[in-house]
Design a protein around this motif. Sequence first.
Motif, PDB file in Angstrom:
ATOM      1  N   UNK A 115       0.884  -1.209   0.028  1.00  0.00           N
ATOM      2  CA  UNK A 115      -0.077  -0.109  -0.122  1.00  0.00           C
ATOM      3  C   UNK A 115       0.807   1.172  -0.119  1.00  0.00           C
ATOM      4  N   UNK A 116       2.037   1.134   0.542  1.00  0.00           N
ATOM      5  CA  UNK A 116       2.795   2.465   0.620  1.00  0.00           C
ATOM      6  C   UNK A 116       3.022   3.334  -0.452  1.00  0.00           C
ATOM      7  N   UNK A 117       3.201   2.808  -1.689  1.00  0.00           N
ATOM      8  CA  UNK A 117       3.174   3.818  -2.827  1.00  0.00           C
ATOM      9  C   UNK A 117       1.917   4.571  -3.383  1.00  0.00           C
ATOM     10  N   UNK A 118       0.656   3.749  -2.979  1.00  0.00           N
ATOM     11  CA  UNK A 118      -0.430   4.254  -3.034  1.00  0.00           C
ATOM     12  C   UNK A 118      -0.478   5.741  -2.074  1.00  0.00           C
ATOM     13  N   UNK A 119      -0.041   5.515  -0.957  1.00  0.00           N
ATOM     14  CA  UNK A 119      -0.044   6.609   0.086  1.00  0.00           C
ATOM     15  C   UNK A 119       0.929   7.683  -0.126  1.00  0.00           C
ATOM     16  N   UNK A 120       2.068   7.175  -0.641  1.00  0.00           N
ATOM     17  CA  UNK A 120       3.056   8.300  -1.077  1.00  0.00           C
ATOM     18  C   UNK A 120       2.351   9.151  -2.498  1.00  0.00           C
ATOM     19  N   UNK A 121       1.806   8.358  -3.214  1.00  0.00           N
ATOM     20  CA  UNK A 121       1.487   9.313  -4.270  1.00  0.00           C
ATOM     21  C   UNK A 121       0.433  10.218  -3.786  1.00  0.00           C
ATOM     22  N   UNK A 122      -0.509   9.823  -2.980  1.00  0.00           N
ATOM     23  CA  UNK A 122      -1.692  10.657  -2.409  1.00  0.00           C
ATOM     24  C   UNK A 122      -1.153  11.686  -1.577  1.00  0.00           C
ATOM     25  N   UNK A 123      -0.381  11.586  -0.601  1.00  0.00           N
ATOM     26  CA  UNK A 123       0.021  12.637   0.335  1.00  0.00           C
ATOM     27  C   UNK A 123       1.277  13.535   0.029  1.00  0.00           C
ATOM     28  N   UNK A 124       2.142  12.878  -0.993  1.00  0.00           N
ATOM     29  CA  UNK A 124       3.433  13.789  -1.651  1.00  0.00           C
ATOM     30  C   UNK A 124       2.887  14.284  -3.008  1.00  0.00           C
ATOM     31  N   UNK A 125       1.878  13.953  -3.533  1.00  0.00           N
ATOM     32  CA  UNK A 125       1.649  14.605  -4.875  1.00  0.00           C
ATOM     33  C   UNK A 125       0.328  14.915  -5.247  1.00  0.00           C
ATOM     34  N   UNK A 126      -0.698  14.369  -4.602  1.00  0.00           N
ATOM     35  CA  UNK A 126      -2.306  14.417  -5.203  1.00  0.00           C
ATOM     36  C   UNK A 126      -3.180  15.260  -4.158  1.00  0.00           C
ATOM     37  N   UNK A 127      -2.998  14.774  -3.103  1.00  0.00           N
ATOM     38  CA  UNK A 127      -3.860  15.282  -2.089  1.00  0.00           C
ATOM     39  C   UNK A 127      -3.502  16.934  -1.539  1.00  0.00           C
ATOM     40  N   UNK A 128      -4.779  17.589  -1.270  1.00  0.00           N
ATOM     41  CA  UNK A 128      -4.453  19.084  -0.606  1.00  0.00           C
ATOM     42  C   UNK A 128      -4.551  18.788   0.885  1.00  0.00           C
ATOM     43  N   UNK A 129      -3.671  18.227   1.558  1.00  0.00           N
ATOM     44  CA  UNK A 129      -3.603  18.331   2.991  1.00  0.00           C
ATOM     45  C   UNK A 129      -1.947  18.168   3.278  1.00  0.00           C
ATOM     46  N   UNK A 130      -1.841  18.985   4.168  1.00  0.00           N
ATOM     47  CA  UNK A 130      -0.391  18.957   4.997  1.00  0.00           C
ATOM     48  C   UNK A 130      -0.637  19.400   6.371  1.00  0.00           C
ATOM     49  N   UNK A 131       0.575  19.624   6.945  1.00  0.00           N
ATOM     50  CA  UNK A 131       0.416  19.807   8.482  1.00  0.00           C
ATOM     51  C   UNK A 131       0.142  21.345   8.723  1.00  0.00           C
ATOM     52  N   UNK A 132       0.160  22.375   7.770  1.00  0.00           N
ATOM     53  CA  UNK A 132      -0.400  23.614   7.937  1.00  0.00           C
ATOM     54  C   UNK A 132      -1.803  24.048   7.605  1.00  0.00           C
ATOM     55  N   UNK A 133      -2.672  22.990   7.120  1.00  0.00           N
ATOM     56  CA  UNK A 133      -3.918  22.989   6.891  1.00  0.00           C
ATOM     57  C   UNK A 133      -4.886  22.165   7.405  1.00  0.00           C
ATOM     58  N   UNK A 134      -4.355  21.331   8.394  1.00  0.00           N
ATOM     59  CA  UNK A 134      -5.167  20.170   9.006  1.00  0.00           C
ATOM     60  C   UNK A 134      -6.437  20.645   9.620  1.00  0.00           C
ATOM     61  N   UNK A 135      -6.551  21.823  10.003  1.00  0.00           N
ATOM     62  CA  UNK A 135      -7.924  22.476  10.345  1.00  0.00           C
ATOM     63  C   UNK A 135      -8.592  23.105   9.414  1.00  0.00           C
ATOM     64  N   UNK A 136      -8.162  23.263   7.976  1.00  0.00           N
ATOM     65  CA  UNK A 136      -8.968  24.019   6.779  1.00  0.00           C
ATOM     66  C   UNK A 136      -9.983  23.283   6.694  1.00  0.00           C
TER      67      UNK A 136
END
Length: 276
Positions: free
Chosen positions: A33-54
């Motif tokens: 599963x890890x490649x799927x998660x890397x693709x989502x979190x490091x390339x495709x999703x709009x979520x990061x430590x600075x917007x977790x409450x957005x």
Amino acid sequence: MNELKVKSFDLRKHVVDMIVAGKGGHIGGDMSVIDILISLYLKNMNVNPNNINDKNRDRFIMSKGHSVEAYYAVLAEAGFFPIDEVIKNFSKFGSEFIGHPNNQLPGIEMNSGSLGHGLPVSVGMALAGKLDQKDYRVYTVMGDGELAEGSVWEGVMAAGHFQLDHLCAVVDRNRLQISGSTEEVMNQDHLADRFRSFGWHVICVDGHNYNALDQGFYEAKSTKGKPTLLIANTIKGYGSSVMENKANWHHKVPTEEEYKQIIEDFEKRKEAAKHE
């Protein structure tokens, strides 16, 4: 994309170190599963430590919560918490880094692990976003063995009915579960047809190919009027011949000798990825 492939083997090492230090973990599914998660979190999703409450951040549910080690490794790489802290404390008494996702940690939307819950909750999140006219997308990753749960199909039906085109579900299709082959336990060969019959758009990709994953997530974003299922064909234990396609590595701690061979295999794959 090549950089992500190279990085994936460093993150796989973090996963193995976690499991060795914590004396337990679902190592086989982590590797698929890890490649799927890397693709989502490091390339495709709009979520990061600075917007977790957005309120417009993208949402993610790790429905196959037993593969939490891969999830922690990717969240750490994305900056949600230090990887050294995870490896040191994973599965220790009193630690927040427990053996299934813990929403007391930054970046984790939901405690998960009881299979069959992730998609229905994701449907609820997506429906809420549609009613509130928000722009966020909702992603969830399920295991193929999990698809034997009835609540999954209630979620599938509801998502199609409400035309939740900002919902993308991913199946980590590694064809192995704790008791053996998915096709022997509960056949999933007609998965795409089943989802299409409920009004879903279906994409099949190589779950270890970053270009294919990226194109799949782009197509999902571009699809209107239907939720999307991404069937990611993967290999359980991917990255080392010690573990690949072996059901007994569903939940296992490597011996010292196995650990050395696994890390050596990762290094070889990493060097090969640098020259692809």
